[in-house]
Design a protein around this motif. Sequence first.
Motif, PDB file in Angstrom:
ATOM      1  N   THR A 105       0.840  -1.198   0.000  1.00  0.00           N
ATOM      2  CA  THR A 105       0.000   0.000   0.000  1.00  0.00           C
ATOM      3  C   THR A 105       0.879   1.253   0.000  1.00  0.00           C
ATOM      4  OG1 THR A 105      -0.165   0.090   2.414  1.00  0.00           O
ATOM      5  CG2 THR A 105      -1.866  -1.172   1.241  1.00  0.00           C
ATOM      6  N   VAL A 106       0.259   2.349  -0.363  1.00  0.00           N
ATOM      7  CA  VAL A 106       0.898   3.664  -0.321  1.00  0.00           C
ATOM      8  C   VAL A 106       0.018   4.587   0.511  1.00  0.00           C
ATOM      9  CG1 VAL A 106       2.078   3.431  -2.541  1.00  0.00           C
ATOM     10  CG2 VAL A 106      -0.236   4.390  -2.458  1.00  0.00           C
ATOM     11  N   ALA A 107       0.638   5.611   1.061  1.00  0.00           N
ATOM     12  CA  ALA A 107      -0.096   6.636   1.811  1.00  0.00           C
ATOM     13  C   ALA A 107       0.640   7.950   1.625  1.00  0.00           C
ATOM     14  CB  ALA A 107      -0.175   6.280   3.294  1.00  0.00           C
ATOM     15  N   THR A 108      -0.081   9.055   1.827  1.00  0.00           N
ATOM     16  CA  THR A 108       0.560  10.365   1.721  1.00  0.00           C
ATOM     17  C   THR A 108       0.271  11.213   2.956  1.00  0.00           C
ATOM     18  OG1 THR A 108      -1.320  11.294   0.496  1.00  0.00           O
ATOM     19  CG2 THR A 108       0.514  10.443  -0.811  1.00  0.00           C
ATOM     20  N   ILE A 109       1.305  11.915   3.377  1.00  0.00           N
ATOM     21  CA  ILE A 109       1.195  12.936   4.413  1.00  0.00           C
ATOM     22  C   ILE A 109       1.251  14.272   3.679  1.00  0.00           C
ATOM     23  CG2 ILE A 109       2.255  13.990   6.450  1.00  0.00           C
ATOM     24  CD1 ILE A 109       1.299  11.180   7.017  1.00  0.00           C
ATOM     25  N   ILE A 110       0.126  14.957   3.635  1.00  0.00           N
ATOM     26  CA  ILE A 110       0.036  16.247   2.965  1.00  0.00           C
ATOM     27  C   ILE A 110      -0.217  17.290   4.042  1.00  0.00           C
ATOM     28  CG2 ILE A 110      -1.127  17.606   1.186  1.00  0.00           C
ATOM     29  CD1 ILE A 110       0.275  14.988   0.165  1.00  0.00           C
ATOM     30  N   GLU A 111       0.745  18.199   4.227  1.00  0.00           N
ATOM     31  CA  GLU A 111       0.635  19.229   5.265  1.00  0.00           C
ATOM     32  C   GLU A 111       0.463  20.594   4.619  1.00  0.00           C
ATOM     33  OE1 GLU A 111       2.968  21.073   9.125  1.00  0.00           O
ATOM     34  OE2 GLU A 111       4.111  19.975   7.627  1.00  0.00           O
ATOM     35  N   ASP A 112      -0.384  21.392   5.232  1.00  0.00           N
ATOM     36  CA  ASP A 112      -0.561  22.777   4.817  1.00  0.00           C
ATOM     37  C   ASP A 112      -0.792  23.614   6.069  1.00  0.00           C
ATOM     38  OD1 ASP A 112      -0.864  24.973   3.044  1.00  0.00           O
ATOM     39  OD2 ASP A 112      -3.045  24.749   3.090  1.00  0.00           O
ATOM     40  N   GLN A 113       0.200  24.418   6.427  1.00  0.00           N
ATOM     41  CA  GLN A 113       0.117  25.322   7.574  1.00  0.00           C
ATOM     42  C   GLN A 113      -0.302  24.605   8.856  1.00  0.00           C
ATOM     43  OE1 GLN A 113      -1.947  29.012   6.594  1.00  0.00           O
ATOM     44  NE2 GLN A 113      -1.444  28.724   4.444  1.00  0.00           N
ATOM     45  N   GLY A 114       0.340  23.475   9.115  1.00  0.00           N
ATOM     46  CA  GLY A 114       0.093  22.746  10.360  1.00  0.00           C
ATOM     47  C   GLY A 114      -1.141  21.854  10.360  1.00  0.00           C
ATOM     48  N   ARG A 115      -1.820  21.777   9.242  1.00  0.00           N
ATOM     49  CA  ARG A 115      -2.969  20.874   9.129  1.00  0.00           C
ATOM     50  C   ARG A 115      -2.620  19.773   8.138  1.00  0.00           C
ATOM     51  NH1 ARG A 115      -7.859  23.637   7.120  1.00  0.00           N
ATOM     52  NH2 ARG A 115      -6.357  24.328   5.585  1.00  0.00           N
ATOM     53  N   PHE A 116      -3.200  18.592   8.373  1.00  0.00           N
ATOM     54  CA  PHE A 116      -2.900  17.429   7.563  1.00  0.00           C
ATOM     55  C   PHE A 116      -4.151  16.967   6.833  1.00  0.00           C
ATOM     56  CE2 PHE A 116       0.210  17.597  10.907  1.00  0.00           C
ATOM     57  CZ  PHE A 116       1.386  17.380  10.212  1.00  0.00           C
ATOM     58  N   LEU A 117      -3.974  16.609   5.572  1.00  0.00           N
ATOM     59  CA  LEU A 117      -5.069  16.128   4.743  1.00  0.00           C
ATOM     60  C   LEU A 117      -5.346  14.669   5.089  1.00  0.00           C
ATOM     61  CD1 LEU A 117      -7.066  16.638   2.412  1.00  0.00           C
ATOM     62  CD2 LEU A 117      -5.217  15.980   0.831  1.00  0.00           C
ATOM     63  N   LEU A 118      -6.545  14.426   5.605  1.00  0.00           N
ATOM     64  CA  LEU A 118      -6.960  13.078   5.992  1.00  0.00           C
ATOM     65  C   LEU A 118      -8.249  12.730   5.274  1.00  0.00           C
ATOM     66  CD1 LEU A 118      -6.297  13.457   9.806  1.00  0.00           C
ATOM     67  CD2 LEU A 118      -4.919  12.145   8.197  1.00  0.00           C
ATOM     68  N   VAL A 119      -8.565  11.453   5.263  1.00  0.00           N
ATOM     69  CA  VAL A 119      -9.847  11.014   4.740  1.00  0.00           C
ATOM     70  C   VAL A 119     -10.649  10.415   5.886  1.00  0.00           C
ATOM     71  CG1 VAL A 119      -9.042  10.639   2.393  1.00  0.00           C
ATOM     72  CG2 VAL A 119      -8.949   8.760   4.010  1.00  0.00           C
ATOM     73  N   GLU A 120     -11.928  10.697   5.864  1.00  0.00           N
ATOM     74  CA  GLU A 120     -12.845  10.070   6.808  1.00  0.00           C
ATOM     75  C   GLU A 120     -13.537   8.941   6.057  1.00  0.00           C
ATOM     76  OE1 GLU A 120     -16.774  11.073   9.499  1.00  0.00           O
ATOM     77  OE2 GLU A 120     -15.527  12.724   8.782  1.00  0.00           O
ATOM     78  N   GLU A 121     -13.409   7.737   6.603  1.00  0.00           N
ATOM     79  CA  GLU A 121     -13.975   6.541   5.994  1.00  0.00           C
ATOM     80  C   GLU A 121     -14.976   5.909   6.956  1.00  0.00           C
ATOM     81  OE1 GLU A 121     -10.328   4.421   3.830  1.00  0.00           O
ATOM     82  OE2 GLU A 121      -9.938   4.778   5.956  1.00  0.00           O
ATOM     83  N   PHE A 122     -15.887   5.129   6.413  1.00  0.00           N
ATOM     84  CA  PHE A 122     -16.810   4.357   7.249  1.00  0.00           C
ATOM     85  C   PHE A 122     -16.367   2.913   7.175  1.00  0.00           C
ATOM     86  CE2 PHE A 122     -20.904   2.313   8.305  1.00  0.00           C
ATOM     87  CZ  PHE A 122     -21.132   2.968   9.505  1.00  0.00           C
ATOM     88  N   LYS A 123     -15.727   2.426   8.252  1.00  0.00           N
ATOM     89  CA  LYS A 123     -15.190   1.062   8.311  1.00  0.00           C
ATOM     90  C   LYS A 123     -15.641   0.397   9.594  1.00  0.00           C
ATOM     91  CE  LYS A 123     -12.608   1.247   4.597  1.00  0.00           C
ATOM     92  NZ  LYS A 123     -12.871   0.456   3.423  1.00  0.00           N
ATOM     93  N   ALA A 124     -16.039  -0.854   9.477  1.00  0.00           N
ATOM     94  CA  ALA A 124     -16.436  -1.658  10.644  1.00  0.00           C
ATOM     95  C   ALA A 124     -17.470  -0.929  11.506  1.00  0.00           C
ATOM     96  CB  ALA A 124     -15.215  -2.052  11.468  1.00  0.00           C
ATOM     97  N   GLY A 125     -18.406  -0.251  10.852  1.00  0.00           N
ATOM     98  CA  GLY A 125     -19.501   0.381  11.564  1.00  0.00           C
ATOM     99  C   GLY A 125     -19.195   1.708  12.214  1.00  0.00           C
ATOM    100  N   LYS A 126     -18.045   2.312  11.914  1.00  0.00           N
ATOM    101  CA  LYS A 126     -17.749   3.621  12.512  1.00  0.00           C
ATOM    102  C   LYS A 126     -16.941   4.482  11.551  1.00  0.00           C
ATOM    103  CE  LYS A 126     -13.610   2.373  15.131  1.00  0.00           C
ATOM    104  NZ  LYS A 126     -12.955   2.431  16.417  1.00  0.00           N
ATOM    105  N   HIS A 127     -16.986   5.782  11.790  1.00  0.00           N
ATOM    106  CA  HIS A 127     -16.231   6.742  11.006  1.00  0.00           C
ATOM    107  C   HIS A 127     -14.815   6.827  11.563  1.00  0.00           C
ATOM    108  CE1 HIS A 127     -19.547   8.539   8.620  1.00  0.00           C
ATOM    109  NE2 HIS A 127     -20.263   8.006   9.586  1.00  0.00           N
ATOM    110  N   VAL A 128     -13.828   6.633  10.687  1.00  0.00           N
ATOM    111  CA  VAL A 128     -12.424   6.664  11.105  1.00  0.00           C
ATOM    112  C   VAL A 128     -11.628   7.548  10.160  1.00  0.00           C
ATOM    113  CG1 VAL A 128     -12.460   4.396  12.222  1.00  0.00           C
ATOM    114  CG2 VAL A 128     -11.899   4.560   9.783  1.00  0.00           C
TER     115      VAL A 128
END
Length: 146
Positions: free
Chosen positions: A8-31
């Motif tokens: 797998t691959v992943a990216t850490i994208i930072e902009d002014q101290g904030r990080f780009l994340l994705v919210e996913e629905f896995k195993a019955g919860k938002h992660v």
Amino acid sequence: MTWQPHITVATIIEDQGRFLLVEEFKAGKHVYNQPAGHLEANETLLEAALRETLEETAWEVELTGVVGIYLYTAPSNGVTYQRVCFAGRPRKHHPERALDSDIVRAAWLTRDELLADPGRWRSELVPRCIDDYLAGPLHSLALIRD
């Protein structure tokens, strides 16, 4: 039985101290997770990182380095993943672009906001990759050989 890790691959994208994340629905919860996904056939690691980030966040990014290479066995299913984590910076947002079907939304969070709710991490790799990025060193993209 043949054991085979998933690449797998992943990216850490930072902009002014904030990080780009994705919210996913896995195993019955938002992660939360980094933009991440599986390497596809006939694709380089760099291409996969750029594609997954665009598909999951609608952001075009520029990769700037390699954060690290991680081996992780998911306790939920026993599958082992080899994650190559890249750093990058945002270049262009495409708000009209549909996100992958399993993505709820893309979100920009600070490290503190992410750490405040460990129950919403997809895995412990999420904060670890951010912390490794912040601690450095960032390795050259030349480390990746096609």
